[in-house]
Write a protein that holds these residues in place. Structure first.
Motif, mmCIF file in Angstrom:
data_model
loop_
_atom_site.group_PDB
_atom_site.id
_atom_site.type_symbol
_atom_site.label_atom_id
_atom_site.label_comp_id
_atom_site.label_asym_id
_atom_site.label_seq_id
_atom_site.Cartn_x
_atom_site.Cartn_y
_atom_site.Cartn_z
ATOM 1 N N ASP A 119 -7.094 4.494 2.969
ATOM 2 C CA ASP A 119 -6.065 4.222 3.005
ATOM 3 C C ASP A 119 -6.254 3.758 1.350
ATOM 4 O O ASP A 119 -7.750 3.508 0.581
ATOM 5 C CB ASP A 119 -6.821 2.376 3.999
ATOM 6 C CG ASP A 119 -6.697 2.511 5.129
ATOM 7 O OD1 ASP A 119 -5.775 3.362 5.447
ATOM 8 O OD2 ASP A 119 -7.093 1.804 5.960
ATOM 9 N N ASP A 121 -6.830 0.489 -0.175
ATOM 10 C CA ASP A 121 -7.755 -0.685 -0.763
ATOM 11 C C ASP A 121 -9.192 0.436 -0.301
ATOM 12 O O ASP A 121 -10.647 -0.158 -0.635
ATOM 13 C CB ASP A 121 -7.666 -1.266 0.171
ATOM 14 C CG ASP A 121 -6.581 -2.142 0.025
ATOM 15 O OD1 ASP A 121 -5.926 -2.341 -1.207
ATOM 16 O OD2 ASP A 121 -6.183 -2.836 0.863
ATOM 17 N N ARG A 130 -3.671 0.018 -10.665
ATOM 18 C CA ARG A 130 -3.455 -1.293 -10.368
ATOM 19 C C ARG A 130 -2.830 -1.852 -11.527
ATOM 20 O O ARG A 130 -1.670 -2.027 -12.035
ATOM 21 C CB ARG A 130 -3.580 -2.043 -9.119
ATOM 22 C CG ARG A 130 -2.830 -1.264 -7.862
ATOM 23 C CD ARG A 130 -3.900 -2.595 -6.617
ATOM 24 N NE ARG A 130 -3.754 -1.735 -5.270
ATOM 25 C CZ ARG A 130 -4.367 -1.942 -3.839
ATOM 26 N NH1 ARG A 130 -5.065 -3.241 -4.124
ATOM 27 N NH2 ARG A 130 -3.409 -1.812 -2.989
ATOM 28 N N ASP A 155 4.161 3.056 -2.480
ATOM 29 C CA ASP A 155 3.767 1.920 -2.021
ATOM 30 C C ASP A 155 3.215 0.780 -2.456
ATOM 31 O O ASP A 155 3.627 -0.578 -2.342
ATOM 32 C CB ASP A 155 2.023 2.291 -1.110
ATOM 33 C CG ASP A 155 1.529 1.287 -0.269
ATOM 34 O OD1 ASP A 155 1.776 0.743 0.440
ATOM 35 O OD2 ASP A 155 0.359 0.395 -0.880
ATOM 36 N N TYR A 156 2.898 0.675 -3.581
ATOM 37 C CA TYR A 156 2.441 -0.383 -4.983
ATOM 38 C C TYR A 156 4.251 -0.805 -4.976
ATOM 39 O O TYR A 156 4.094 -2.333 -4.974
ATOM 40 C CB TYR A 156 1.850 0.248 -6.053
ATOM 41 C CG TYR A 156 1.614 -1.109 -6.043
ATOM 42 C CD1 TYR A 156 -0.005 -2.152 -6.230
ATOM 43 C CD2 TYR A 156 2.047 -1.230 -8.203
ATOM 44 C CE1 TYR A 156 0.151 -2.875 -6.899
ATOM 45 C CE2 TYR A 156 1.150 -2.188 -9.041
ATOM 46 C CZ TYR A 156 0.424 -3.151 -8.108
ATOM 47 O OH TYR A 156 -0.011 -4.072 -8.779
ATOM 48 N N TYR A 157 4.918 -0.373 -5.205
ATOM 49 C CA TYR A 157 6.099 -0.920 -5.826
ATOM 50 C C TYR A 157 6.759 -1.702 -4.808
ATOM 51 O O TYR A 157 8.237 -2.850 -5.119
ATOM 52 C CB TYR A 157 7.025 -0.027 -6.478
ATOM 53 C CG TYR A 157 6.226 0.861 -8.177
ATOM 54 C CD1 TYR A 157 5.777 -0.816 -9.121
ATOM 55 C CD2 TYR A 157 6.489 1.782 -8.965
ATOM 56 C CE1 TYR A 157 5.384 0.078 -10.036
ATOM 57 C CE2 TYR A 157 6.380 2.207 -10.032
ATOM 58 C CZ TYR A 157 5.875 1.398 -10.731
ATOM 59 O OH TYR A 157 5.696 1.839 -11.870
ATOM 60 N N TYR A 158 7.274 -1.030 -4.201
ATOM 61 C CA TYR A 158 8.331 -0.859 -2.663
ATOM 62 C C TYR A 158 7.772 -1.411 -0.981
ATOM 63 O O TYR A 158 8.010 -1.191 -0.442
ATOM 64 C CB TYR A 158 8.539 0.344 -2.757
ATOM 65 C CG TYR A 158 9.813 0.755 -3.829
ATOM 66 C CD1 TYR A 158 10.622 -0.587 -4.472
ATOM 67 C CD2 TYR A 158 9.893 1.926 -4.943
ATOM 68 C CE1 TYR A 158 11.112 -0.642 -5.705
ATOM 69 C CE2 TYR A 158 10.135 1.990 -6.192
ATOM 70 C CZ TYR A 158 10.993 0.992 -6.720
ATOM 71 O OH TYR A 158 11.674 1.017 -7.639
ATOM 72 N N ASN A 159 6.215 -1.466 -1.301
ATOM 73 C CA ASN A 159 6.065 -1.933 0.337
ATOM 74 C C ASN A 159 6.161 0.056 1.219
ATOM 75 O O ASN A 159 6.626 -0.089 2.031
ATOM 76 C CB ASN A 159 5.749 -2.697 1.164
ATOM 77 C CG ASN A 159 5.640 -3.507 0.374
ATOM 78 O OD1 ASN A 159 4.616 -3.358 -0.328
ATOM 79 N ND2 ASN A 159 6.287 -4.738 -0.382
ATOM 80 N N VAL A 160 6.688 0.847 0.476
ATOM 81 C CA VAL A 160 6.655 1.970 1.196
ATOM 82 C C VAL A 160 5.568 2.590 1.885
ATOM 83 O O VAL A 160 4.205 3.560 0.967
ATOM 84 C CB VAL A 160 7.411 3.654 0.129
ATOM 85 C CG1 VAL A 160 7.665 4.846 1.392
ATOM 86 C CG2 VAL A 160 8.960 3.009 0.292
ATOM 87 N N GLU A 161 5.453 3.384 3.355
ATOM 88 C CA GLU A 161 4.137 2.623 4.044
ATOM 89 C C GLU A 161 3.515 4.730 4.047
ATOM 90 O O GLU A 161 4.563 5.350 3.693
ATOM 91 C CB GLU A 161 4.201 2.689 5.596
ATOM 92 C CG GLU A 161 3.019 2.573 6.355
ATOM 93 C CD GLU A 161 3.349 3.106 7.613
ATOM 94 O OE1 GLU A 161 3.873 2.444 8.402
ATOM 95 O OE2 GLU A 161 2.117 2.623 8.350
ATOM 96 N N LYS A 206 11.844 4.248 5.592
ATOM 97 C CA LYS A 206 11.820 3.060 4.683
ATOM 98 C C LYS A 206 12.836 3.544 3.518
ATOM 99 O O LYS A 206 13.700 2.319 2.646
ATOM 100 C CB LYS A 206 10.932 2.576 4.864
ATOM 101 C CG LYS A 206 10.836 1.319 3.449
ATOM 102 C CD LYS A 206 10.882 -0.616 4.039
ATOM 103 C CE LYS A 206 10.540 -1.329 3.100
ATOM 104 N NZ LYS A 206 9.382 -1.469 2.783
#
Length: 311
Positions: A119, A121, A130, A155-161, A206
């Protein structure tokens, strides 16, 4: 008369310079470049790959095939202890974000990294990455994210999984050109081949809902390969057009020799015979993509980089 490639400026004594010269990829050292009255493109490469020199060589080959002069600096994560690259090498040839935070660049390349099963994180340097990504919004005109780097940025810009695949996507696959007139894929064939080596994909459904993103190339089963932001300041690619002919072979041989049950790269060896020389099916499109990115950056970046508009 043809247009000659300009040299790329690299730090003195970078080991891959000798190989680049043998391949007639022209380089120039800082001491000589400083005397030239040229506004070069300043490119920063955040190299997250464990085998630094291999990735340096692959990217510098592509950046060096341009009529523009390119000044290249390498960046590494100061919060990560490399197992494959000596600290002395990083100290000599790489910089940290603290050393460049007051500088401005025309372009940033963020490579992939062998951490895709984790993941985000769980990645030890994710906080620093970041911070670099935030800094790049105001200090770099154009950003180019590759493989895991692209998954992270989306993922960071647009929360695309990021989604785990049932089995590794490993081989060379045909992708369809969906936006033939777009400047980033100018000159691409209707179908082109891309090396893939990954255990994850992004949520394509997404991405389709995000107006700020445009999918340039796609596979009917595996989803997108090249994506750009609508303002063209961010470019994402999940495949590896920078790979050498034998990169997938080395990965396959490494895993097979360690006793892993590993699949043969698809559509890579002639007749699926690993004793034969792999087909190099993506080389021209690798050069096209990098040249197109450099050209678009050159055409649109500001002469005074300190006046870059923040997104």
């Amino acid at each position: 008369m043809g247009v000659e490639a300009m040299p790329i400026k690299i730090i003195e004594d970078l080991p891959v310079r000798k190989q680049l010269q043998q391949e007639q990829v022209y380089t120039i050292e800082s001491s000589r470049a400083i005397s030239q009255d040229i506004r070069p493109l300043k490119i920063l490469i955040l190299n997250l790959m464990p085998l630094k020199e291999t990735t340096e060589l692959q990217l510098l080959r592509l950046l060096g095939n341009s009529p523009l002069q390119i000044d290249v600096d390498f960046l590494h994560m100061s919060t990560h202890k490399s197992k494959n690259t000596a600290t002395s090498y990083l100290q000599k040839f790489y910089k940290t974000i603290d050393e460049v935070k007051d500088d401005y660049f025309d372009g940033l390349i963020v490579t992939g990294a062998p951490v895709e099963k984790l993941d985000f994180d769980q990645v030890g340097y994710i906080k620093e990455l970041r911070s670099v990504t935030d800094w790049a919004q105001s200090h770099i005109y154009s950003r180019f994210y590759i493989c895991w780097g692209a998954q992270f940025a989306l993922d960071y810009y647009y929360n695309v999984e990021k989604i785990r695949l049932d089995e590794k996507l490993f081989g060379v696959f045909p992708y369809q050109n969906k936006e033939a007139s777009h400047p980033y894929i100018r000159g691409f064939d209707d179908v082109y081949h891309v090396p893939q080596s990954r255990h994850t994909r992004v949520d394509y459904e997404k991405i389709k809902t995000i107006d700020q993103l445009k999918v340039l190339t796609c596979h009917p089963d595996f989803g997108p390969d090249i994506i750009t932001s609508q303002d063209q300041r961010d470019l994402y690619i999940f495949g590896h057009l920078e790979y050498d002919r034998d990169t997938l072979k080395k990965e396959y041989d490494r895993d097979a020799s360690s006793g892993q049950e590993v699949q043969l790269p698809i559509n890579y060896y002639p007749g699926d015979n690993p004793e034969k020389t792999p087909l190099f099916q993506w080389k021209s499109h690798g050069h096209l993509l990098f040249n197109n990115w450099l050209n678009e950056t050159y055409q649109n970046t500001l002469y005074d980089l300190s006046k870059l508009p923040e997104l």
